[in-house]
Each structure stands twice: as C-alpha cells, then as structure tokens.
Design an enzyme around this catalytic site. Structure first.
Site, PDB file in Angstrom:
ATOM      1  N   ILE A  24      -7.504   2.481   5.287  1.00 14.30           N
ATOM      2  CA  ILE A  24      -7.008   3.821   5.601  1.00 14.30           C
ATOM      3  C   ILE A  24      -8.003   4.892   5.138  1.00 14.30           C
ATOM      4  O   ILE A  24      -8.274   5.861   5.848  1.00 14.30           O
ATOM      5  CB  ILE A  24      -5.605   4.023   4.990  1.00 14.30           C
ATOM      6  CG1 ILE A  24      -4.630   3.025   5.637  1.00 14.30           C
ATOM      7  CG2 ILE A  24      -5.113   5.454   5.193  1.00 14.30           C
ATOM      8  CD1 ILE A  24      -3.273   2.896   4.967  1.00 14.30           C
ATOM      9  N   TYR A 162       4.219  -4.834  -7.044  1.00 12.54           N
ATOM     10  CA  TYR A 162       3.508  -3.849  -6.211  1.00 12.54           C
ATOM     11  C   TYR A 162       4.448  -2.686  -5.864  1.00 12.54           C
ATOM     12  O   TYR A 162       4.115  -1.516  -6.077  1.00 12.54           O
ATOM     13  CB  TYR A 162       2.986  -4.526  -4.938  1.00 12.54           C
ATOM     14  CG  TYR A 162       2.433  -3.557  -3.913  1.00 12.54           C
ATOM     15  CD1 TYR A 162       1.147  -3.026  -4.049  1.00 12.54           C
ATOM     16  CD2 TYR A 162       3.193  -3.160  -2.806  1.00 12.54           C
ATOM     17  CE1 TYR A 162       0.648  -2.127  -3.110  1.00 12.54           C
ATOM     18  CE2 TYR A 162       2.704  -2.265  -1.877  1.00 12.54           C
ATOM     19  CZ  TYR A 162       1.434  -1.757  -2.027  1.00 12.54           C
ATOM     20  OH  TYR A 162       0.939  -0.870  -1.098  1.00 12.54           O
ATOM     21  N   LYS A 200      -9.679  -6.509   5.114  1.00 15.19           N
ATOM     22  CA  LYS A 200      -8.546  -6.828   4.230  1.00 15.19           C
ATOM     23  C   LYS A 200      -8.218  -8.322   4.298  1.00 15.19           C
ATOM     24  O   LYS A 200      -7.368  -8.807   3.557  1.00 15.19           O
ATOM     25  CB  LYS A 200      -7.311  -6.010   4.610  1.00 15.19           C
ATOM     26  CG  LYS A 200      -7.473  -4.523   4.312  1.00 15.19           C
ATOM     27  CD  LYS A 200      -6.217  -3.748   4.619  1.00 15.19           C
ATOM     28  CE  LYS A 200      -5.115  -4.058   3.620  1.00 15.19           C
ATOM     29  NZ  LYS A 200      -3.920  -3.219   3.835  1.00 15.19           N
TER      30      LYS A 200
HETATM   31  N1  LIG Z   1      -2.087  -0.756   4.991  1.00 17.20           N
HETATM   32  C1  LIG Z   1      -0.777  -0.648   4.823  1.00 17.20           C
HETATM   33  O1  LIG Z   1       0.011  -1.153   5.645  1.00 17.20           O
HETATM   34  C2  LIG Z   1      -0.213   0.085   3.642  1.00 17.20           C
HETATM   35  C3  LIG Z   1       1.188   0.222   3.554  1.00 17.20           C
HETATM   36  C4  LIG Z   1       1.719   0.906   2.465  1.00 17.20           C
HETATM   37  C5  LIG Z   1       0.880   1.459   1.522  1.00 17.20           C
HETATM   38  N2  LIG Z   1      -0.464   1.288   1.613  1.00 17.20           N
HETATM   39  C6  LIG Z   1      -1.295   1.884   0.560  1.00 17.20           C
HETATM   40  O2  LIG Z   1      -2.296   2.669   1.186  1.00 17.20           O
HETATM   41  C7  LIG Z   1      -3.485   2.678   0.372  1.00 17.20           C
HETATM   42  C8  LIG Z   1      -4.663   2.228   1.210  1.00 17.20           C
HETATM   43  O3  LIG Z   1      -4.387   0.917   1.679  1.00 17.20           O
HETATM   44  P1  LIG Z   1      -5.356   0.123   2.648  1.00 17.20           P
HETATM   45  O4  LIG Z   1      -4.493  -0.637   3.579  1.00 17.20           O
HETATM   46  O5  LIG Z   1      -6.395   1.021   3.156  1.00 17.20           O
HETATM   47  O6  LIG Z   1      -5.952  -0.940   1.623  1.00 17.20           O
HETATM   48  P2  LIG Z   1      -7.458  -1.296   1.223  1.00 17.20           P
HETATM   49  O7  LIG Z   1      -7.357  -2.386   0.240  1.00 17.20           O
HETATM   50  O8  LIG Z   1      -8.262  -1.508   2.459  1.00 17.20           O
HETATM   51  O9  LIG Z   1      -7.958   0.023   0.517  1.00 17.20           O
HETATM   52  C9  LIG Z   1      -7.908   0.229  -0.875  1.00 17.20           C
HETATM   53  C10 LIG Z   1      -9.300   0.589  -1.363  1.00 17.20           C
HETATM   54  O10 LIG Z   1      -9.231   0.824  -2.762  1.00 17.20           O
HETATM   55  C11 LIG Z   1     -10.363   0.262  -3.377  1.00 17.20           C
HETATM   56  N3  LIG Z   1     -10.028  -0.084  -4.758  1.00 17.20           N
HETATM   57  C12 LIG Z   1      -9.162  -1.031  -5.187  1.00 17.20           C
HETATM   58  N4  LIG Z   1      -9.141  -1.060  -6.529  1.00 17.20           N
HETATM   59  C13 LIG Z   1     -10.010  -0.100  -6.944  1.00 17.20           C
HETATM   60  C14 LIG Z   1     -10.441   0.344  -8.217  1.00 17.20           C
HETATM   61  N5  LIG Z   1      -9.977  -0.221  -9.343  1.00 17.20           N
HETATM   62  N6  LIG Z   1     -11.353   1.336  -8.293  1.00 17.20           N
HETATM   63  C15 LIG Z   1     -11.831   1.918  -7.151  1.00 17.20           C
HETATM   64  N7  LIG Z   1     -11.473   1.531  -5.915  1.00 17.20           N
HETATM   65  C16 LIG Z   1     -10.569   0.532  -5.819  1.00 17.20           C
HETATM   66  C17 LIG Z   1     -10.682  -0.984  -2.560  1.00 17.20           C
HETATM   67  O11 LIG Z   1     -12.040  -1.361  -2.691  1.00 17.20           O
HETATM   68  C18 LIG Z   1     -10.323  -0.527  -1.150  1.00 17.20           C
HETATM   69  O12 LIG Z   1     -11.448  -0.004  -0.480  1.00 17.20           O
HETATM   70  C19 LIG Z   1      -3.172   1.770  -0.822  1.00 17.20           C
HETATM   71  O13 LIG Z   1      -2.699   2.585  -1.873  1.00 17.20           O
HETATM   72  C20 LIG Z   1      -2.051   0.901  -0.307  1.00 17.20           C
HETATM   73  O14 LIG Z   1      -1.267   0.402  -1.373  1.00 17.20           O
HETATM   74  C21 LIG Z   1      -1.020   0.627   2.653  1.00 17.20           C
END
Ligand SMILES: NC(=O)c1ccc[n+]([C@@H]2O[C@H](COP(=O)([O-])OP(=O)(O)OC[C@H]3O[C@@H](n4cnc5c(N)ncnc54)[C@H](O)[C@@H]3O)[C@@H](O)[C@H]2O)c1
Length: 338
Positions: A24, A162, A200
C-alpha cells in the site's frame, strides 16, 4: 494536471510514506509522485533481508522493485530503532502516512507485534507532534474478529495478536490526538488487493494467488466452504482514494472503515477470475488450518467514512479483478508462482 481525488496545491509540503516499499505504501508514494509532483514525497522502509518469523515468512516485505519508477528520497530504517526514527526528524514532514507494520496476520510473536505495531507508532506520533504533522495510519478490519456485520467502529473483538495490536494502535491514536492536538486519522482497511502486492508472497491477497494458480493451468485451491466465507475485498485504487481524502480539511480525526460496504465470498473470487480468464478448471477444496482465529464474515459499515471523508468506493469485486488482470498476467510472465 488532473490531481485526482483532491484539488489542493501541495507545493512545499513534505509527505513521508512509512512502509513505502510495501504494497500500500508504494502505491501511495507513486500516487503522490504522479498526481502531486509539486510536493516532496519521501519513503521510509526497512526493506527486505533474510530475517524470517517462526512461521517461515519474511519479516520485512518491502521491496525496491515496487519503487522502480519512484524518483523521490528513500530512507532505510527500522521503526523499532529510536536512532533510525531520528532520520525522520531531519525530514520535518507535514504529512505522515504510516503503513509500516507487521502486516502478517499469522505471526504469533506477541512482544514483537506490540513493539512494532503499537509502541513504534506512539514514537511516530511524538515526532508528528513536534512538527505539527498530520498522521494518516493503517489500522485493520482484523480488530473486528467475528463481531456482528456490517462491522462498525466501537464494536471490536480481535481474535489474534495482529488484530489486538491494531486495536491498541487505534486507542493510542485516540489518546494522543487529544493530548497533542494533532489530526490523526486511522483507516481500517478490509481485504486490500491490487498492484505491487506480489512481494507479500504467501500473505498477498487470494485474488492474486488464485489468479496465478489459474494462469498456471491449475484449479484454484480454496478452503472448504469458501462459498460461506465472506470478506469485504477492496481494490487498491479505493484505498488510495481514502488516504488522500483523509489528508485534506480539519477535524477529521477518528477511525474509519475502508471497504466497499459489500461482503463477497472467496468462491466469488475464483469464479470471477475463471470467467474473466475464459477457463473452467473447477476448484480444489482444502481444510482451513486457521479455523480458530479466522474471520468468517466481514463487511465494512462505511457510512461514517462516506459522510466525513467523502469516500466513495468505485470498484466492485468484478471491476477490481478486471482492472487487475493485466498486472496478474505480467506477474505470471515474470515470476510464475508465488
Ligand atoms: N493489505 C491488506 O489487505 C491490509 C488490510 C488491513 C490492514 N493492512 C495494514 O496496512 C499496512 C500496509 O500493509 P501492506 O499490505 O502494504 O503490507 P506490506 O507488508 O507490504 O507493507 C508493510 C511495510 O512495512 C515495512 N516494515 C515492516 N516492519 C518494519 C519495521 N520494523 N521498520 C520499518 N519498516 C517496516 C515492510 O518492509 C513493508 O514494506 C499495514 O499496517 C497493514 O497491517 C493491510
């Protein structure tokens, strides 16, 4: 230039995308680069290395390949390190989009989950206060567990660490928005799918995973009773829309559901994909190993989101999948399976 979603001139504004190498976050970074080139967009992310969780999945899912077309500044760092967070202070951000988190819902390490998803977030809010930055952060529909549908803010029952961490994140936001007098907007995403989620891996959406299985000539592998497991699947374009709308205006502090407002089944996904790809490979049904902590029916109540953010989802599951298919085919050509 068509600004898409908002007409504001963001000249001189610094937009920090935390987790900007992930699914995202990278979409947000590329949105601002394309539609608001007058602003400065900066990405902060841990980026992937070899570290893994006990479930075998990678700890950090950010990948430079999501940012091949990005031309802004990039900072590598860990949100759990105060030294790394100091790099954000140098940026002096006006807006912080906080997408960095352990996004893997099957991780069981409770300490690390709370440190990363809750405690690090509080440190970000502290920095935001110092610069008067507006914070828009990612919460999740997982806070709802199996609470009654349509899920509404205020009625949460998380079923795993989570979901609990995201609920604690929301409570942190409510507390500090009052204490620090800054706008903090939480977006509870439901099941997001679309471009840049390939990295992912096994935690990418079932739209991508079924799509790749089908393109590989296999029947999609669904959990048993998938026609009775419903989720609110929301396309990445609508998620970007919500984030961008949240950044304008005042007094929008609060927590908002981001979905389509319509529950669809996992079977629907497999059927729509096969229809769109002109195949009929049948389905393979496998037992669901996550049954104890699984959500069986999610549907976002988006009435507040529509009223207060002016959010209007424009992608049905059919429209989102049709829009996504060229990218799924490209992923299949480049990488094959997940
Ligand atoms: N994709 C979905 O369906 C969904 C649904 C609900 C909530 N979310 C939330 O949306 C946000 C983005 O999700 P996404 O799907 O893009 O996931 P993603 O895992 O692709 O993105 C998360 C990013 O955070 C970075 N990251 C993780 N731990 C870290 C740390 N300690 N320090 C710095 N960077 C760190 C990762 O490298 C990654 O690039 C997250 O908070 C996730 O929980 C996503």
């Amino acid at each position: 230039m068509n600004k898409k979603y908002i007409n504001e001139n963001l000249f001189g504004k610094r937009i920090l995308i935390m987790g900007g190498a992930g699914f995202i976050g990278s979409n947000l970074a590329l949105y601002f680069q394309t539609f608001h080139p007058e602003a400065e967009t900066i990405v902060f992310d841990h980026f992937r290395n070899e570290e893994k969780f006990e479930n075998g999945n990678l700890k950090f899912l950010g990948d430079y390949r999501n940012l091949l077309n990005f031309r802004g500044e990039i900072i590598a760092g860990n949100i759990n390190s105060s030294q790394d967070l100091n790099k954000i202070r140098d940026i002096r951000p006006n807006y912080i989009f906080f997408e960095s988190a352990i996004s893997d819902t099957t991780v069981k390490d409770q300490k690390l989950m709370i440190e990363t998803n809750v405690n690090a977030f509080k440190n970000i809010l502290y920095i935001a206060k110092d610069f008067g930055a507006k914070v828009i952060y990612a919460s999740s529909a997982s806070v709802y567990g199996d609470s009654i549908s349509p899920q509404t803010v205020g009625f949460e029952e998380p079923k795993n660490i989570y979901g609990f961490s995201k609920l604690m994140m929301d409570q942190t936001a409510v507390k500090y928005s009052k204490e620090y007098f800054i706008d903090i907007i939480g977006l509870r995403y439901f099941n997001v799918y679309g471009r840049n989620e390939y990295f992912k891996g096994k935690t990418s959406s079932m739209i991508l995973q079924f799509g790749l299985q089908i393109l590989n000539g296999s029947a999609p592998r669904l959990f048993e009773n998938s026609n009775k497991i419903f989720r609110d699947f929301v396309y990445i374009e609508d998620v970007i829309q919500a984030n961008v709308l949240a950044m304008v205006g005042f007094g929008k502090t609060g927590i908002y559901n981001i979905g389509t407002g319509k529950a669809r089944s996992f079977q629907d996904i497999a059927d729509i994909l096969q229809r769109e790809l002109n195949v009929n490979l049948g389905n393979i049904y496998i037992p669901n190993p996550y049954v104890e902590q699984y959500q069986f029916y999610t549907e976002a109540d988006i009435s507040q989101t529509s009223m207060r953010l002016n959010y209007r989802p424009t992608y049905s599951l059919e429209k989102g999948i049709a829009d996504y298919i060229p990218e799924i085919k490209q992923i299949f050509k480049t990488y094959g399976k997940i």
